[in-house]
Design an enzyme around this catalytic site. Structure first.
Site, mmCIF file in Angstrom:
data_model
loop_
_atom_site.group_PDB
_atom_site.id
_atom_site.type_symbol
_atom_site.label_atom_id
_atom_site.label_comp_id
_atom_site.label_asym_id
_atom_site.label_seq_id
_atom_site.Cartn_x
_atom_site.Cartn_y
_atom_site.Cartn_z
ATOM 1 C CE LYS A 78 1.972 -5.354 -38.438
ATOM 2 N NZ LYS A 78 2.543 -5.412 -36.894
ATOM 3 C CG PHE A 91 7.165 1.811 -31.462
ATOM 4 C CD1 PHE A 91 8.200 1.996 -30.358
ATOM 5 C CD2 PHE A 91 7.348 0.373 -31.900
ATOM 6 C CE1 PHE A 91 9.522 1.474 -30.299
ATOM 7 C CE2 PHE A 91 8.548 -0.250 -31.640
ATOM 8 C CZ PHE A 91 9.634 0.047 -30.836
ATOM 9 C CD GLN A 92 10.570 -0.143 -34.486
ATOM 10 O OE1 GLN A 92 10.088 -0.972 -35.030
ATOM 11 N NE2 GLN A 92 11.939 -0.514 -33.902
ATOM 12 C CG MET A 111 42.087 9.803 -48.840
ATOM 13 S SD MET A 111 43.632 10.007 -49.863
ATOM 14 C CE MET A 111 43.056 8.498 -51.186
ATOM 15 C CD GLU A 115 17.770 -2.221 -40.084
ATOM 16 O OE1 GLU A 115 19.028 -1.781 -39.695
ATOM 17 O OE2 GLU A 115 16.997 -2.703 -39.356
#
Lengths: 578, 174
Positions: free
Chosen positions: A178, A128-129, A486, A66
């Site tokens: 949802k 959950f999540q 760097m 993501e």
């Protein structure tokens, strides 16, 4: 792509007769806002939207992480000027977006991030999540919101896009539980937004413009510092006219690159920590600095108290909070860069600064681009210089963060607005490949080069799969020096060459590219550089070239962090020593 | 520029999460809040926040500009240099015995015009209203008796006279 064969659902402004699922309304609202592409990754809490997705004329790009969805939306936005959209599920999907959102916030990039959320009935239950993504992204979004009912979908999405692209652009996150996606309702028609606390000033105050014009007339050694605001407001043409009429030289910030043509005689190139010596010296000697659409970042100013010690400051920016934040400002001009330049052009007659311009020219020394170093090994700067020459300076160039980024900023001379895409404020490694993906989706006609280091590319090389899936015209140039270059340079200069954890191994990139079904080559000798670049350009579609370069090459000039122009380390000074 | 205490009146839309945004901004940008008090304003849908923060003028100007970037912030007025009425409410629960109860009561009511709002055999609750320095002074005076509990509301402020400093601008339709 598959969407060509999909059944498309028209989104009309006619009132809907039957109530529809919130998930459909989300997509209808996105289509209504002009969304053509979503970079995303499905998951449980966003499943209803994915279920509805095939019915809409939206090209969904399945990323492999993501973070890349957010970076790709960012690259898309920078290359096209449109709002980029990324989408993820709740919990880990949403948290993986965070770096990309922070990047868009720091660099004022209009993206809209859509996240699924657990149903409202279990919010706060550690479901959950479940993650409080609006809480997490509060300081790194221009605005964020949770859509709590199906009726809010239309207005919320309209508001998100308006906020993302207007004023000083930035990321907006919309969290959609949802149950809202599964509730039935109607899409409210687009209507005027009522935002009493949001009134960006577009047209500057005429009095401030007159004061600015007066200072410009009086100045003997004026200098323009042009930033990202030039590109955001589309002010390149106005800036060129303004600089030509007033004969004022233009220095560019890292994100201002491509906002003013590098080949223009008044262009001094990049300023700041790794800016050109003559450009930084011009700042030091200037009696007037006109900052336009930039924010006097510490990488530009070094120690602010020593920055432009002889200069008065005119600061033009659309965000009033940037004016006076770092430097004392004589004339603040709040407004859109383009509008401000238009008004200044009305006020100002032609000026001349021949002595000043020839003085600056006398300081000019080119960045060195020899093919190989004393050890005969390929030099990274040469690769960038050849890339510029062989692409005729016309490619869209994205970079990661580090030495290769600075060499590209110095040596890939950009004349075309929006051809330069780089992570500035956040300095996010891993940006180069996914942002190239976004740019290539947004500008399919373009040749896109992702110039990356061997460190950064290993953060997001999973996206080779996406590039191949989509057959994007992305050429990945890996500048491999076997170090986090760097960081190693700082260790060399400031930490007694204690190369703690900066040597980094790489896979065999040619085999890796092939594993992803990507044409790939390795270049180790200067004589092979042109041929490899021409090879990559000889076909449309993904290509990878690994350039194995000198390991301990440094980026010069360099003004150490918090230092002043007097502290500048120039390669000419240190030749033979390092 | 000198560091001093600034009083800001901030009108915000009364929506969920607004206080969170404001407090988060202070934390993120390293500003310290001395006092914050929130309640309804004269306009439905708008809350009035009174903020007291330390800083020099430049730092406070930056704070105001950053606060304005919060979408729900409608109007900010720095009322520090106004002719202000500032008020804070405090409840102080002090230890009291038969021997010192009357001393405490006399001190509180005669000197500070405060009230005793609850009493038990071994404690008193003092209710005091006034400018913050008056409350500080009372707290100092009763500390020796033993403060069991202290609650302060944070200061609210309004300019004297007919002029209204924290006005609501006309809504702008984007």
């Amino acid at each position: 792509m598959a969407i060509e064969t999909r059944e498309r659902q028209q989104v009309s402004e006619e009132p809907q007769r039957e109530p529809q699922l919130g998930a459909h309304l989300v997509l209808q609202a996105l289509v209504r806002e002009g969304v053509e592409v979503i970079f995303g990754y499905p998951g449980g809490a966003i499943l209803p939207v994915y279920d509805a997705l095939p019915h809409y004329p939206i090209h969904h790009v399945l990323v492999r992480h993501e973070q890349s969805a957010a970076f790709a939306a960012d690259g898309y936005a920078r290359a096209t000027g449109k709002v980029g959209v990324c989408m993820a599920t709740s919990g880990p999907g949403a948290t993986n977006l965070v770096t990309g959102i922070a990047n868009a916030m720091m660099d004022s990039i209009p993206i809209v991030a859509i996240t699924g959320q657990v149903p409202q009935s279990v919010i706060g239950m550690d479901a959950f999540q479940e993650t409080d993504i609006t809480g997490i992204t509060l300081p790194i979004t221009k605005y964020n919101m949770v859509i709590r009912s199906v009726e809010e979908i239309g207005p919320a999405i309209q508001k998100a896009f308006y906020l993302a692209r207007s004023g000083r652009p930035g990321p907006v996150l919309i969290d959609i539980p949802k149950d809202v996606q599964l509730a039935k309702g109607y899409l409210a028609p687009r209507q005027e937004l009522h935002l009493p606390g949001y009134r960006p000033t577009i047209v500057p105050h005429r009095r401030q413009i007159r004061r600015a014009a007066e200072l410009i007339r009086q100045a003997k050694r004026p200098l323009i510092l042009a930033g990202h605001g030039i590109l955001i407001s589309g002010a390149t043409e106005e800036l060129v006219r303004f600089a030509e009429r007033t004969q004022i030289p233009v220095g560019l910030t890292l994100l201002g690159i491509s906002g003013f043509p590098a080949s223009h005689p008044l262009c001094l190139g990049m300023v700041g920590m790794h800016g050109h010596a003559h450009a930084n010296r011009a700042i030091h000697e200037a009696d007037l600095i006109i900052g336009i659409g930039m924010r006097f970042d510490d990488r530009v100013t070094g120690r602010p108290s020593e920055f432009a010690p002889n200069a008065k400051i005119i600061h033009i920016d659309i965000d009033p909070a940037e004016i006076g934040k770092v430097l004392k400002t004589e004339v603040p001009v709040v407004g859109d860069a383009r509008e401000a330049l238009r008004l200044l052009l009305e006020e100002l007659e032609p000026l001349e600064h021949d002595d000043w311009l020839s003085l600056i020219r006398s300081w000019y020394r080119p960045i060195r681009t020899e093919p190989s170093g004393p050890n005969g090994i390929l030099q990274p700067q040469y690769v960038i210089a050849r890339l510029h020459a062989l692409t005729e300076g016309k490619a869209i160039v994205t970079t990661d963060v580090g030495q290769h980024q600075m060499w590209t900023a110095q040596l890939y001379k950009c004349d075309i607005p929006k051809q330069w895409i780089s992570s500035g404020g956040l300095g996010a490694m891993g940006f180069g490949v996914p942002s190239a993906m976004g740019a290539a989706i947004g500008r399919p006609e373009a040749e896109v080069w992702a110039v990356v280091g061997d460190g950064g590319v290993q953060m997001t090389l999973n996206e080779f799969a996406t590039i191949v899936d989509e057959q994007l015209n992305v050429k990945v140039a890996i500048i491999n020096n076997g170090y986090l270059g760097m960081v190693r340079q700082w260790q060399q200069l400031f930490h007694n060459r204690n190369y703690s954890e900066t040597p980094i191994s790489s896979p065999d990139y040619v085999l890796l590219g092939q594993a992803y079904r990507m044409a790939a080559r390795r270049v180790t000798r200067p004589g092979e550089v042109d041929e490899a670049i021409l090879w990559a350009r000889s076909f449309r579609g993904p290509a990878l070239i690994e350039f194995v370069v000198n390991q301990e090459e440094n980026v010069f000039p360099m003004i150490p962090s918090g230092g002043t122009f007097r502290d500048m380390i120039d390669e000419y000074q240190v030749e033979g020593e390092w | 520029m000198s560091v001093r205490s600034h009083t800001l009146v901030v009108l915000v839309e009364d929506k969920p999460g607004v206080m969170n945004r404001i407090v988060s901004l202070f934390r993120q940008r390293g500003f310290n809040i001395d006092s914050i008090a929130v309640g309804h304003s004269e306009t439905p849908g708008l809350s009035r926040i009174t903020l007291v923060a330390q800083g020099d003028d430049r730092k406070i100007e930056q704070l105001v500009k950053q606060l304005y970037k919060i979408l729900e912030v409608i109007k900010i007025t720095d009322v520090t240099d106004e002719n202000l009425i500032q008020r804070e409410l405090a409840l102080i629960k002090v230890t009291a015995t038969d021997r010192n109860r009357s001393d405490i009561m006399r001190l509180v009511t005669d000197v500070y015009q405060a009230r005793i709002v609850d009493a038990t055999p071994d404690s008193l609750i003092i209710e005091v209203t006034g400018p913050p320095d008056k409350i500080d002074s009372l707290i100092t005076m009763v500390r020796s008796y033993g403060i069991k509990e202290l609650a302060r509301s944070g200061v609210i402020a309004m300019a004297r006279g007919t002029r209204v400093v924290a006005t609501v601008p006309q809504p702008v339709v984007a």
